[in-house]
Design a protein around this motif. Structure first.
Motif, PDB file in Angstrom:
ATOM      1  N   GLY A  73       0.819  -1.208   0.000  1.00 12.78           N
ATOM      2  CA  GLY A  73       0.000   0.000   0.000  1.00 12.78           C
ATOM      3  C   GLY A  73       0.851   1.255   0.000  1.00 12.78           C
ATOM      4  N   LYS A  74       1.908   1.256   0.816  1.00  6.89           N
ATOM      5  CA  LYS A  74       2.803   2.420   0.862  1.00  6.89           C
ATOM      6  C   LYS A  74       3.543   2.588  -0.458  1.00  6.89           C
ATOM      7  CE  LYS A  74       6.818   2.340   2.912  1.00  6.89           C
ATOM      8  NZ  LYS A  74       7.924   2.316   3.905  1.00  6.89           N
ATOM      9  N   SER A  75       4.029   1.493  -1.024  1.00  7.34           N
ATOM     10  CA  SER A  75       4.768   1.562  -2.281  1.00  7.34           C
ATOM     11  C   SER A  75       3.890   2.088  -3.410  1.00  7.34           C
ATOM     12  CB  SER A  75       5.316   0.175  -2.653  1.00  7.34           C
ATOM     13  OG  SER A  75       6.184  -0.302  -1.655  1.00  7.34           O
ATOM     14  N   LEU A  76       2.668   1.563  -3.505  1.00  5.23           N
ATOM     15  CA  LEU A  76       1.774   2.021  -4.567  1.00  5.23           C
ATOM     16  C   LEU A  76       1.324   3.448  -4.351  1.00  5.23           C
ATOM     17  CD1 LEU A  76      -0.481  -1.079  -5.375  1.00  5.23           C
ATOM     18  CD2 LEU A  76       1.626  -0.322  -6.468  1.00  5.23           C
ATOM     19  N   SER A  77       1.321   3.913  -3.098  1.00  4.65           N
ATOM     20  CA  SER A  77       0.947   5.308  -2.851  1.00  4.65           C
ATOM     21  C   SER A  77       1.940   6.261  -3.514  1.00  4.65           C
ATOM     22  CB  SER A  77       0.865   5.581  -1.340  1.00  4.65           C
ATOM     23  OG  SER A  77       2.153   5.636  -0.740  1.00  4.65           O
ATOM     24  N   PHE A  78       3.214   5.895  -3.514  1.00  2.67           N
ATOM     25  CA  PHE A  78       4.211   6.717  -4.195  1.00  2.67           C
ATOM     26  C   PHE A  78       4.008   6.670  -5.705  1.00  2.67           C
ATOM     27  CE2 PHE A  78       6.383   6.182  -0.123  1.00  2.67           C
ATOM     28  CZ  PHE A  78       6.905   7.447   0.090  1.00  2.67           C
ATOM     29  N   LEU A  79       3.640   5.501  -6.230  1.00  6.00           N
ATOM     30  CA  LEU A  79       3.436   5.376  -7.672  1.00  6.00           C
ATOM     31  C   LEU A  79       2.220   6.165  -8.142  1.00  6.00           C
ATOM     32  CD1 LEU A  79       5.588   3.108  -7.532  1.00  6.00           C
ATOM     33  CD2 LEU A  79       4.255   1.943  -9.289  1.00  6.00           C
ATOM     34  N   VAL A  80       1.136   6.076  -7.408  1.00  8.52           N
ATOM     35  CA  VAL A  80      -0.052   6.832  -7.801  1.00  8.52           C
ATOM     36  C   VAL A  80       0.204   8.322  -7.586  1.00  8.52           C
ATOM     37  CG1 VAL A  80      -2.507   7.188  -7.404  1.00  8.52           C
ATOM     38  CG2 VAL A  80      -1.573   4.893  -7.299  1.00  8.52           C
ATOM     39  N   GLY A  81       0.988   8.665  -6.567  1.00 10.55           N
ATOM     40  CA  GLY A  81       1.397  10.056  -6.392  1.00 10.55           C
ATOM     41  C   GLY A  81       2.156  10.560  -7.608  1.00 10.55           C
ATOM     42  N   ALA A 116      -9.061   4.157   2.912  1.00 10.73           N
ATOM     43  CA  ALA A 116      -9.736   4.305   1.624  1.00 10.73           C
ATOM     44  C   ALA A 116     -11.202   4.694   1.824  1.00 10.73           C
ATOM     45  CB  ALA A 116      -9.636   3.020   0.819  1.00 10.73           C
ATOM     46  N   THR A 117     -11.843   4.089   2.809  1.00 16.16           N
ATOM     47  CA  THR A 117     -13.255   4.380   3.077  1.00 16.16           C
ATOM     48  C   THR A 117     -13.440   5.827   3.519  1.00 16.16           C
ATOM     49  OG1 THR A 117     -13.640   2.071   3.724  1.00 16.16           O
ATOM     50  CG2 THR A 117     -15.272   3.691   4.431  1.00 16.16           C
ATOM     51  N   PRO A 165      -4.275   4.447  -4.543  1.00 14.82           N
ATOM     52  CA  PRO A 165      -3.264   3.394  -4.363  1.00 14.82           C
ATOM     53  C   PRO A 165      -3.699   2.323  -3.383  1.00 14.82           C
ATOM     54  CG  PRO A 165      -2.614   5.398  -3.214  1.00 14.82           C
ATOM     55  CD  PRO A 165      -3.798   5.748  -4.071  1.00 14.82           C
ATOM     56  N   LEU A 166      -4.562   2.675  -2.454  1.00 20.29           N
ATOM     57  CA  LEU A 166      -5.035   1.706  -1.464  1.00 20.29           C
ATOM     58  C   LEU A 166      -5.952   0.680  -2.117  1.00 20.29           C
ATOM     59  CD1 LEU A 166      -5.694   4.197   1.474  1.00 20.29           C
ATOM     60  CD2 LEU A 166      -3.598   2.965   0.890  1.00 20.29           C
ATOM     61  N   PHE A 167      -6.815   1.134  -3.025  1.00 25.41           N
ATOM     62  CA  PHE A 167      -7.657   0.192  -3.757  1.00 25.41           C
ATOM     63  C   PHE A 167      -6.810  -0.729  -4.633  1.00 25.41           C
ATOM     64  CE2 PHE A 167     -11.257   3.374  -3.258  1.00 25.41           C
ATOM     65  CZ  PHE A 167     -11.975   2.573  -2.396  1.00 25.41           C
ATOM     66  N   SER A 168      -5.799  -0.158  -5.299  1.00 26.92           N
ATOM     67  CA  SER A 168      -4.922  -0.982  -6.142  1.00 26.92           C
ATOM     68  C   SER A 168      -4.190  -2.027  -5.307  1.00 26.92           C
ATOM     69  CB  SER A 168      -3.915  -0.090  -6.874  1.00 26.92           C
ATOM     70  OG  SER A 168      -4.572   0.780  -7.770  1.00 26.92           O
ATOM     71  N   ALA A 169      -3.745  -1.623  -4.119  1.00 27.63           N
ATOM     72  CA  ALA A 169      -3.050  -2.557  -3.235  1.00 27.63           C
ATOM     73  C   ALA A 169      -3.992  -3.659  -2.746  1.00 27.63           C
ATOM     74  CB  ALA A 169      -2.459  -1.803  -2.045  1.00 27.63           C
TER      75      ALA A 169
END
Length: 395
Positions: A134-142, A280-281, A322-326
């Protein structure tokens, strides 16, 4: 190999590459006034231009998912090839004498090859970071958010020059981003290569209730997100023209969209303590509230109130992405993760076309002050899916 021994520079390289390449997304939107002037197009052409990219992306993601490209071939090489080709199609819109149909076609193919950049970038990250995804994808979506906003900043900086400089610069960045990924990011230690075509992998994830819940949450989020981003300059321009103020539309469009990058990172960090589903919610609920409250703010005579509201909306509208993607990635088998991410992304972006075109239609028949309330439909559906499933896997 485990996460702790992963080279620390891998994630920054993926993030920078993602930022450079996804700048292609709104390149046409940033120079929309110039395109309208050069092609004698109506202002409503914005919706068609945005939808062309979205439709190309949808078509690309469907084909990439159908042939399980990201699972069968080296994701870094796929990323590089798509970055180069997308940059060339982006550059093609400056060709002298092209028609508006050809312009839309070039934007379509730019979107098509973005399908090998955004979801494939997430796949590469998931191959390196099994824990704390979740943290890693947050940087990517950022990085995606900054990339989406960046053309508006370039337009603001180069306002005294030809709009073509924006296109030149963004295509060059895409080439550089693809090269960085190819040279510096090898296939990840958690990658499991798919050996053959498995068309059943397209929808196999939906057999999992947790996957379905996360996917529907993502779909509801997408109903709102890209329509909001596409219409931010429209909202600012309408306010500027109505109240004759001195708003710098390009600059504030950049800031409002770009601020979401910080929300993505903050959401990813908070998810480590409170869980991805909970954060996310909350974000989805806040953006739902923004949709419903939009009539109170979007035609405010006070520019600071309008911009403050749009900044808040820009933060919460993307924080959950990014949380949904994770959540999606964590609820499918590793060997079909790339295909599942790509398929969910394909459906999500299909929804954005419906939303954008619906808003365009409503804008012609309904008071503009109220049309953005229709965006609340998506977050409402996502909230229902999340709240009805109390066992969605936490990250």
């Amino acid at each position: 190999m485990n996460d702790s021994s992963t080279n620390k520079w891998i994630l920054p390289v993926i993030v920078v590459s993602q930022f450079f390449c996804t700048s292609l997304w709104f390149a046409g939107n940033a120079v929309m006034p110039d395109i309208i002037k050069n092609f004698a197009a109506a202002p409503a052409f914005l919706a068609n231009l945005t939808s062309a990219v979205q439709f190309g992306f949808i078509t690309g993601t469907l084909i990439f998912a159908l042939f399980t490209i990201a699972d069968r071939y080296s994701p870094s090489k796929v990323f590089f090839a798509c970055a180069v080709i997308a940059a060339l199609f982006n550059l093609a819109i400056i060709i002298q004498g092209i028609s508006s149909v050809e312009l839309l076609l070039f934007r379509f193919f730019t979107g098509f090859f973005l399908a090998g950049i955004y979801p494939v970038g997430m796949k590469i990250a998931s191959d390196y970071y099994e824990k704390g995804l979740g943290k890693s994808l947050s940087f990517l979506v950022g990085a995606l958010v900054l990339g989406t906003a960046f053309p508006h900043l370039l337009k603001s900086i180069t306002a005294q020059f030809s709009w073509k400089y924006v296109i030149y610069s963004i295509s060059a960045l895409s080439l550089l981003g693809g090269l960085l990924m190819l040279v510096l990011v090898a296939d990840g230690p958690y990658r499991k290569q798919g050996q053959q075509l498995k068309f059943s992998a397209l929808f196999s994830g939906f057999n999992n209730k947790n996957f379905r819940s996360a996917a529907v949450g993502y779909f509801g989020h997408m109903w709102e997100l890209y329509t909001f981003w596409a219409f931010v300059p429209v909202i600012l321009t309408a306010n500027k023209n109505y109240y004759h103020n001195s708003l710098n539309v390009s600059f504030f469009s950049f800031l409002i969209i770009a601020c979401g990058a910080f929300a993505c990172v903050a959401g990813g960090l908070l998810s480590q303590y409170f869980g991805a589903k909970k954060i996310a919610t909350i974000a989805l609920f806040l953006s739902f509230c923004c949709c419903l409250l939009s009539p109170l703010f979007l035609f405010s005579s006070s520019a600071p109130i309008l911009i403050g509201f749009l900044f808040f909306w820009g933060l919460v509208v993307i924080a959950d992405s990014p949380l949904f993607s994770a959540l999606v990635a964590q609820n499918v088998p590793q060997q079909s993760r790339g295909t599942s991410l790509t398929m969910v992304t394909c459906i999500g972006f299909s929804i954005t076309i419906i939303s954008i075109q619906l808003l365009k239609l409503l804008a012609e028949n309904i008071n503009a002050q109220y049309i953005y309330m229709i965006l609340a439909i998506g977050p409402a559906a996502g909230l229902i899916a999340l709240l009805n499933n109390k066992k969605t896997k936490q990250l």
